[in-house]
Design a protein around this motif. Sequence first.
Motif, PDB file in Angstrom:
ATOM      1  N   GLU A 193       0.821  -1.217   0.000  1.00 17.67           N
ATOM      2  CA  GLU A 193       0.000   0.000   0.000  1.00 17.67           C
ATOM      3  C   GLU A 193       0.855   1.268   0.000  1.00 17.67           C
ATOM      4  N   GLY A 194       2.163   1.110  -0.207  1.00 16.10           N
ATOM      5  CA  GLY A 194       3.040   2.270  -0.282  1.00 16.10           C
ATOM      6  C   GLY A 194       3.732   2.609   1.020  1.00 16.10           C
ATOM      7  N   GLY A 195       3.611   1.745   2.007  1.00 13.90           N
ATOM      8  CA  GLY A 195       4.263   1.994   3.293  1.00 13.90           C
ATOM      9  C   GLY A 195       5.770   1.916   3.181  1.00 13.90           C
ATOM     10  N   GLU A 196       6.427   2.579   4.089  1.00  7.59           N
ATOM     11  CA  GLU A 196       7.887   2.622   4.126  1.00  7.59           C
ATOM     12  C   GLU A 196       8.385   1.965   5.405  1.00  7.59           C
ATOM     13  N   PRO A 197       9.696   1.795   5.549  1.00  5.06           N
ATOM     14  CA  PRO A 197      10.230   1.175   6.769  1.00  5.06           C
ATOM     15  C   PRO A 197       9.737   1.846   8.063  1.00  5.06           C
ATOM     16  N   ARG A 198       9.551   3.140   8.045  1.00  4.28           N
ATOM     17  CA  ARG A 198       9.058   3.833   9.237  1.00  4.28           C
ATOM     18  C   ARG A 198       7.656   3.330   9.599  1.00  4.28           C
ATOM     19  N   ASP A 199       6.810   3.099   8.583  1.00  8.27           N
ATOM     20  CA  ASP A 199       5.454   2.603   8.828  1.00  8.27           C
ATOM     21  C   ASP A 199       5.503   1.193   9.418  1.00  8.27           C
ATOM     22  N   VAL A 200       6.385   0.367   8.879  1.00  5.13           N
ATOM     23  CA  VAL A 200       6.535  -0.995   9.393  1.00  5.13           C
ATOM     24  C   VAL A 200       7.052  -0.955  10.828  1.00  5.13           C
ATOM     25  N   ALA A 201       8.039  -0.110  11.094  1.00  6.69           N
ATOM     26  CA  ALA A 201       8.584   0.016  12.446  1.00  6.69           C
ATOM     27  C   ALA A 201       7.506   0.479  13.423  1.00  6.69           C
ATOM     28  N   SER A 202       6.652   1.373  12.980  1.00 10.79           N
ATOM     29  CA  SER A 202       5.605   1.911  13.848  1.00 10.79           C
ATOM     30  C   SER A 202       4.451   0.936  14.039  1.00 10.79           C
TER      31      SER A 202
ATOM     32  N   LEU B 175       6.226  -3.410  14.200  1.00 10.52           N
ATOM     33  CA  LEU B 175       7.175  -3.621  15.282  1.00 10.52           C
ATOM     34  C   LEU B 175       6.832  -2.825  16.537  1.00 10.52           C
ATOM     35  N   ARG B 176       5.952  -1.862  16.398  1.00  8.03           N
ATOM     36  CA  ARG B 176       5.512  -1.005  17.504  1.00  8.03           C
ATOM     37  C   ARG B 176       6.707  -0.366  18.219  1.00  8.03           C
ATOM     38  N   SER B 177       7.653   0.085  17.429  1.00  2.05           N
ATOM     39  CA  SER B 177       8.868   0.684  17.959  1.00  2.05           C
ATOM     40  C   SER B 177       8.691   2.191  18.176  1.00  2.05           C
ATOM     41  N   GLU B 178       9.139   2.662  19.306  1.00  2.03           N
ATOM     42  CA  GLU B 178       9.098   4.098  19.597  1.00  2.03           C
ATOM     43  C   GLU B 178      10.117   4.850  18.735  1.00  2.03           C
ATOM     44  N   GLN B 179      11.108   4.135  18.212  1.00  2.00           N
ATOM     45  CA  GLN B 179      12.119   4.764  17.367  1.00  2.00           C
ATOM     46  C   GLN B 179      11.519   5.290  16.067  1.00  2.00           C
ATOM     47  N   ALA B 180      10.357   4.809  15.674  1.00  2.00           N
ATOM     48  CA  ALA B 180       9.705   5.271  14.446  1.00  2.00           C
ATOM     49  C   ALA B 180       9.304   6.740  14.539  1.00  2.00           C
ATOM     50  N   ALA B 181       9.194   7.267  15.741  1.00  2.00           N
ATOM     51  CA  ALA B 181       8.806   8.667  15.932  1.00  2.00           C
ATOM     52  C   ALA B 181       9.998   9.625  15.851  1.00  2.00           C
ATOM     53  N   LEU B 182      11.203   9.081  15.745  1.00  2.00           N
ATOM     54  CA  LEU B 182      12.400   9.935  15.676  1.00  2.00           C
ATOM     55  C   LEU B 182      12.445  10.693  14.352  1.00  2.00           C
ATOM     56  N   PRO B 183      13.139  11.827  14.323  1.00  2.00           N
ATOM     57  CA  PRO B 183      13.320  12.531  13.052  1.00  2.00           C
ATOM     58  C   PRO B 183      14.055  11.631  12.046  1.00  2.00           C
ATOM     59  N   ALA B 184      13.863  11.888  10.767  1.00  2.00           N
ATOM     60  CA  ALA B 184      14.396  11.046   9.698  1.00  2.00           C
ATOM     61  C   ALA B 184      15.900  10.811   9.832  1.00  2.00           C
ATOM     62  N   ILE B 185      16.655  11.852  10.136  1.00  2.00           N
ATOM     63  CA  ILE B 185      18.117  11.726  10.216  1.00  2.00           C
ATOM     64  C   ILE B 185      18.537  10.756  11.311  1.00  2.00           C
ATOM     65  N   GLU B 186      17.757  10.709  12.404  1.00  2.00           N
ATOM     66  CA  GLU B 186      18.078   9.803  13.507  1.00  2.00           C
ATOM     67  C   GLU B 186      17.500   8.402  13.250  1.00  2.00           C
ATOM     68  N   PHE B 187      16.325   8.348  12.622  1.00  2.00           N
ATOM     69  CA  PHE B 187      15.655   7.061  12.400  1.00  2.00           C
ATOM     70  C   PHE B 187      16.432   6.163  11.452  1.00  2.00           C
ATOM     71  N   LYS B 188      17.130   6.764  10.479  1.00  2.00           N
ATOM     72  CA  LYS B 188      17.778   5.941   9.452  1.00  2.00           C
ATOM     73  C   LYS B 188      18.852   5.012  10.005  1.00  2.00           C
ATOM     74  N   ASP B 189      19.416   5.290  11.159  1.00  2.00           N
ATOM     75  CA  ASP B 189      20.466   4.440  11.733  1.00  2.00           C
ATOM     76  C   ASP B 189      19.989   3.616  12.926  1.00  2.00           C
TER      77      ASP B 189
END
Length: 162
Positions: free
Chosen positions: A107-116, A119-133
């Motif tokens: 449906e067009g989701g990205e890794p951030r959507d999957v993480a959120s 995986l229900r990860s709180e890291q998905a809420a981080l800014p893009a520059i921090e989330f990528k690592d």
Amino acid sequence: MKRRPPFDLATLGPILAERADADGRELIIRDISGDVHIWLTDETAAEHPAVVVPPDGAHRLRLDLASRFIRRLLGHPVGLLPPKLRLTDLQRRHYMHLLHAADLYEEGGEPRDVASHVLRSEQAALPAIEFKDTAARKRADRLIKEAVAMVSREYLKILRGG
């Protein structure tokens, strides 16, 4: 030799599909381990049942399933699925995560959507520059890659018990 009465199709389970032609009658019956295809070549076929097992890569699993079917046919208790078809709780949860990730990705989701969402990860809420690592991003990427592979035919390994 004592003659067995013909088996009763009604005792095998719900009939999902039925077709008759010059070669006989074919039935597809629902079973907990998968659909069972029954082919009755003539009127007396139910009196002399036989099981056909193709000699393919899944023949051992097919033999287990054929044994379950024969036990049902004879009215004996069936028991559990063959060990290769039983999923642990961890496997079941992993496959559910894979299917959810595949749906999101399609449906067009990205890794951030999957993480959120998966995986229900709180890291998905981080800014893009921090989330990528983050570990959540790396795990989401692996989950998406595995989900895409599974949906595009890798699921057959599961069905073969692998």
